[in-house]
Motif scaffolding. Structure first.
Motif, PDB file in Angstrom:
ATOM      1  N   ALA A  21     -13.036  21.810  79.224  1.00  0.00           N
ATOM      2  CA  ALA A  21     -13.337  21.851  77.920  1.00  0.00           C
ATOM      3  C   ALA A  21     -12.391  22.566  76.887  1.00  0.00           C
ATOM      4  CB  ALA A  21     -14.922  22.285  77.413  1.00  0.00           C
ATOM      5  N   ILE A  22     -11.941  23.998  77.392  1.00  0.00           N
ATOM      6  CA  ILE A  22     -11.123  24.899  76.757  1.00  0.00           C
ATOM      7  C   ILE A  22      -9.826  24.140  76.590  1.00  0.00           C
ATOM      8  CG2 ILE A  22      -9.924  26.940  77.079  1.00  0.00           C
ATOM      9  CD1 ILE A  22     -12.414  28.301  78.452  1.00  0.00           C
ATOM     10  N   PHE A  23      -9.457  23.318  77.558  1.00  0.00           N
ATOM     11  CA  PHE A  23      -7.868  22.790  77.379  1.00  0.00           C
ATOM     12  C   PHE A  23      -7.865  21.562  76.847  1.00  0.00           C
ATOM     13  CE2 PHE A  23      -6.552  25.635  81.381  1.00  0.00           C
ATOM     14  CZ  PHE A  23      -6.165  26.613  80.695  1.00  0.00           C
ATOM     15  N   ASP A  24      -9.117  20.966  76.563  1.00  0.00           N
ATOM     16  CA  ASP A  24      -9.061  19.458  76.064  1.00  0.00           C
ATOM     17  C   ASP A  24      -8.422  19.660  74.735  1.00  0.00           C
ATOM     18  OD1 ASP A  24      -9.615  16.812  75.967  1.00  0.00           O
ATOM     19  OD2 ASP A  24     -11.566  17.445  74.307  1.00  0.00           O
ATOM     20  N   ALA A  63      -5.428  20.558  74.311  1.00  0.00           N
ATOM     21  CA  ALA A  63      -4.288  21.763  74.084  1.00  0.00           C
ATOM     22  C   ALA A  63      -3.031  21.203  74.497  1.00  0.00           C
ATOM     23  CB  ALA A  63      -4.776  23.021  74.639  1.00  0.00           C
ATOM     24  N   GLU A  64      -2.020  21.899  74.249  1.00  0.00           N
ATOM     25  CA  GLU A  64      -0.726  21.325  74.665  1.00  0.00           C
ATOM     26  C   GLU A  64      -0.013  22.716  75.381  1.00  0.00           C
ATOM     27  OE1 GLU A  64       1.821  20.086  71.433  1.00  0.00           O
ATOM     28  OE2 GLU A  64       0.446  18.561  70.887  1.00  0.00           O
ATOM     29  N   TRP A  65      -0.356  23.981  75.206  1.00  0.00           N
ATOM     30  CA  TRP A  65       0.350  25.005  75.603  1.00  0.00           C
ATOM     31  C   TRP A  65      -0.728  26.044  76.124  1.00  0.00           C
ATOM     32  CZ3 TRP A  65       5.839  25.600  74.836  1.00  0.00           C
ATOM     33  CH2 TRP A  65       6.531  26.776  75.374  1.00  0.00           C
ATOM     34  N   PHE A  66      -0.425  26.729  77.340  1.00  0.00           N
ATOM     35  CA  PHE A  66      -1.199  27.892  77.726  1.00  0.00           C
ATOM     36  C   PHE A  66      -0.453  28.989  77.924  1.00  0.00           C
ATOM     37  CE2 PHE A  66      -3.384  30.003  81.461  1.00  0.00           C
ATOM     38  CZ  PHE A  66      -4.305  30.700  80.587  1.00  0.00           C
ATOM     39  N   HIS A  67      -0.652  30.028  77.199  1.00  0.00           N
ATOM     40  CA  HIS A  67       0.007  31.281  77.268  1.00  0.00           C
ATOM     41  C   HIS A  67      -0.650  32.518  78.111  1.00  0.00           C
ATOM     42  CE1 HIS A  67       2.996  34.592  76.708  1.00  0.00           C
ATOM     43  NE2 HIS A  67       2.010  35.241  76.315  1.00  0.00           N
ATOM     44  N   ILE A  68      -0.299  33.213  79.083  1.00  0.00           N
ATOM     45  CA  ILE A  68      -1.085  34.084  79.768  1.00  0.00           C
ATOM     46  C   ILE A  68      -0.032  35.383  80.059  1.00  0.00           C
ATOM     47  CG2 ILE A  68      -0.440  33.106  82.204  1.00  0.00           C
ATOM     48  CD1 ILE A  68      -3.374  34.112  83.014  1.00  0.00           C
ATOM     49  N   THR A  69      -0.421  36.727  80.422  1.00  0.00           N
ATOM     50  CA  THR A  69       0.431  37.653  80.584  1.00  0.00           C
ATOM     51  C   THR A  69      -0.055  38.420  81.859  1.00  0.00           C
ATOM     52  OG1 THR A  69      -0.832  39.497  79.807  1.00  0.00           O
ATOM     53  CG2 THR A  69       0.454  38.260  78.134  1.00  0.00           C
ATOM     54  N   GLY A  70       0.823  39.156  82.356  1.00  0.00           N
ATOM     55  CA  GLY A  70       0.532  39.680  83.745  1.00  0.00           C
ATOM     56  C   GLY A  70      -0.207  40.863  83.725  1.00  0.00           C
ATOM     57  N   ILE A  71      -1.068  41.019  82.233  1.00  0.00           N
ATOM     58  CA  ILE A  71      -1.857  42.531  82.186  1.00  0.00           C
ATOM     59  C   ILE A  71      -3.252  41.746  82.923  1.00  0.00           C
ATOM     60  CG2 ILE A  71      -3.302  43.398  80.577  1.00  0.00           C
ATOM     61  CD1 ILE A  71      -0.753  43.926  78.903  1.00  0.00           C
ATOM     62  N   THR A  72      -3.471  40.639  82.356  1.00  0.00           N
ATOM     63  CA  THR A  72      -4.773  39.814  82.875  1.00  0.00           C
ATOM     64  C   THR A  72      -5.055  39.863  84.414  1.00  0.00           C
ATOM     65  OG1 THR A  72      -4.703  38.314  81.025  1.00  0.00           O
ATOM     66  CG2 THR A  72      -6.296  37.799  82.667  1.00  0.00           C
ATOM     67  N   PRO A  73      -4.204  39.483  85.257  1.00  0.00           N
ATOM     68  CA  PRO A  73      -4.449  39.307  86.723  1.00  0.00           C
ATOM     69  C   PRO A  73      -4.286  40.868  87.274  1.00  0.00           C
ATOM     70  CG  PRO A  73      -2.298  38.385  86.307  1.00  0.00           C
ATOM     71  CD  PRO A  73      -3.056  38.654  85.027  1.00  0.00           C
ATOM     72  N   LEU A  93      -5.398  32.281  88.105  1.00  0.00           N
ATOM     73  CA  LEU A  93      -4.962  31.328  89.147  1.00  0.00           C
ATOM     74  C   LEU A  93      -5.474  30.004  88.564  1.00  0.00           C
ATOM     75  CD1 LEU A  93      -2.603  30.386  91.009  1.00  0.00           C
ATOM     76  CD2 LEU A  93      -4.449  31.151  92.989  1.00  0.00           C
ATOM     77  N   LYS A  94      -6.601  29.818  88.697  1.00  0.00           N
ATOM     78  CA  LYS A  94      -7.227  28.678  88.452  1.00  0.00           C
ATOM     79  C   LYS A  94      -7.069  28.064  86.843  1.00  0.00           C
ATOM     80  CE  LYS A  94     -12.187  26.645  88.229  1.00  0.00           C
ATOM     81  NZ  LYS A  94     -13.550  27.018  88.228  1.00  0.00           N
ATOM     82  N   ALA A  95      -7.022  29.121  86.023  1.00  0.00           N
ATOM     83  CA  ALA A  95      -6.506  28.632  84.611  1.00  0.00           C
ATOM     84  C   ALA A  95      -5.191  27.889  84.640  1.00  0.00           C
ATOM     85  CB  ALA A  95      -6.693  29.734  83.619  1.00  0.00           C
ATOM     86  N   MET A  96      -4.442  28.305  85.418  1.00  0.00           N
ATOM     87  CA  MET A  96      -2.788  27.985  85.246  1.00  0.00           C
ATOM     88  C   MET A  96      -2.752  26.905  86.007  1.00  0.00           C
ATOM     89  SD  MET A  96      -0.998  31.767  85.870  1.00  0.00           S
ATOM     90  CE  MET A  96       0.553  31.316  85.526  1.00  0.00           C
ATOM     91  N   GLN A  97      -3.435  26.527  87.173  1.00  0.00           N
ATOM     92  CA  GLN A  97      -3.706  25.157  87.984  1.00  0.00           C
ATOM     93  C   GLN A  97      -4.223  24.390  87.178  1.00  0.00           C
ATOM     94  OE1 GLN A  97      -5.785  26.845  91.470  1.00  0.00           O
ATOM     95  NE2 GLN A  97      -3.956  27.094  92.571  1.00  0.00           N
ATOM     96  N   LEU A 149      -0.429  20.557  80.337  1.00  0.00           N
ATOM     97  CA  LEU A 149       0.056  21.531  79.538  1.00  0.00           C
ATOM     98  C   LEU A 149       1.352  22.284  79.900  1.00  0.00           C
ATOM     99  CD1 LEU A 149      -3.272  21.245  79.011  1.00  0.00           C
ATOM    100  CD2 LEU A 149      -2.882  23.734  78.191  1.00  0.00           C
ATOM    101  N   THR A 150       2.009  22.817  78.938  1.00  0.00           N
ATOM    102  CA  THR A 150       3.114  23.772  79.096  1.00  0.00           C
ATOM    103  C   THR A 150       2.644  25.173  79.519  1.00  0.00           C
ATOM    104  OG1 THR A 150       4.764  22.436  77.984  1.00  0.00           O
ATOM    105  CG2 THR A 150       5.220  24.763  78.469  1.00  0.00           C
ATOM    106  N   VAL A 151       2.884  25.718  80.426  1.00  0.00           N
ATOM    107  CA  VAL A 151       2.472  27.041  80.847  1.00  0.00           C
ATOM    108  C   VAL A 151       3.573  28.016  80.592  1.00  0.00           C
ATOM    109  CG1 VAL A 151       1.406  28.590  82.585  1.00  0.00           C
ATOM    110  CG2 VAL A 151       0.796  26.227  82.351  1.00  0.00           C
TER     111      VAL A 151
END
Length: 203
Positions: free
Chosen positions: A2-5, A7-17, A28-32, A39-41
């Motif tokens: 639902a969150i990615f419905d 969407a075109e792009w997902f951004h994450i930083t190394g702070i979260t993991p 990892l699940k979100a990126m997969q 989406l572009t990651v």
């Protein structure tokens, strides 16, 4: 899903993991999921030594995450500490401390990252020369697998607040790439946005 419905792009930083195992698993699940949905990651590797306290070293986690990344963002320390990738020659700590930056070195580093992670379409590396707390040099480079670009260089004096400089760089780069700018123009927009952030208080 639902969150990615839509969407075109997902951004994450190394702070979260870096926050804990649950956060790393969710990252990892979100990126997969983002990749599976087309989406572009993008990921700012963003190494923070004080956060990796739950029994995992950053490269153990980050090298798995970067396998799902299209656009990598980092400085040289992030490449070394988060991914375990460094050049055999040279001293990045000396370079940052003295302002003696060698663009050929960063081109070699960007190429090495893409060789290690062939899924990457881009690797951006920010280049900060720390003369003092209020005076920095600022630029960046971008490698797209075939062309290497070096941005305009800014001499930033009377820094108000550099916190958020990396996020504003990432935002500028994402905007440039999503709006159809040429790669070099997107890089220069990102560096300019981050330069401007140094004049604004707060994150």
């Amino acid at each position: 899903d639902a969150i990615f419905d839509g969407a075109e792009w997902f951004h994450i930083t190394g702070i979260t993991p870096a926050l804990g195992q649950d956060a790393a698993d969710l990252s990892l699940k979100a990126m997969q999921t983002a990749k599976a949905k087309g989406l572009t990651v993008s990921c700012d590797y963003n190494y923070r030594s004080q956060l990796w306290k739950y029994g995992k070293r950053a490269p153990e986690v980050m090298t798995e995450l970067v396998k799902y990344v299209d656009v990598g963002i980092a400085n040289e320390e992030d490449c070394q500490r988060s991914l375990g990738i460094s050049l055999d020659e040279g001293d990045w700590e000396h370079a940052v401390g003295t302002g003696e930056l060698d663009s050929a070195r960063y081109e070699a580093l960007a190429k090495k990252v893409l060789e290690t992670f062939p899924n990457l379409r881009y690797q951006a590396i920010t280049l900060r020369e720390s003369y003092s707390a209020s005076h920095n040099g600022w630029s960046a480079c971008l490698y797209n697998g075939s062309e290497f670009y070096l941005s305009r260089h800014y001499d930033i004096t009377h820094i108000v607040d550099r916190v958020g400089g990396g996020d504003s760089f990432a935002a500028g780069l994402i905007y440039g790439l999503t709006s159809g700018m040429a790669d070099e123009d997107a890089l220069n927009l990102a560096v300019a946005a981050s330069c401007l952030k140094h004049s604004i208080p707060g994150d």
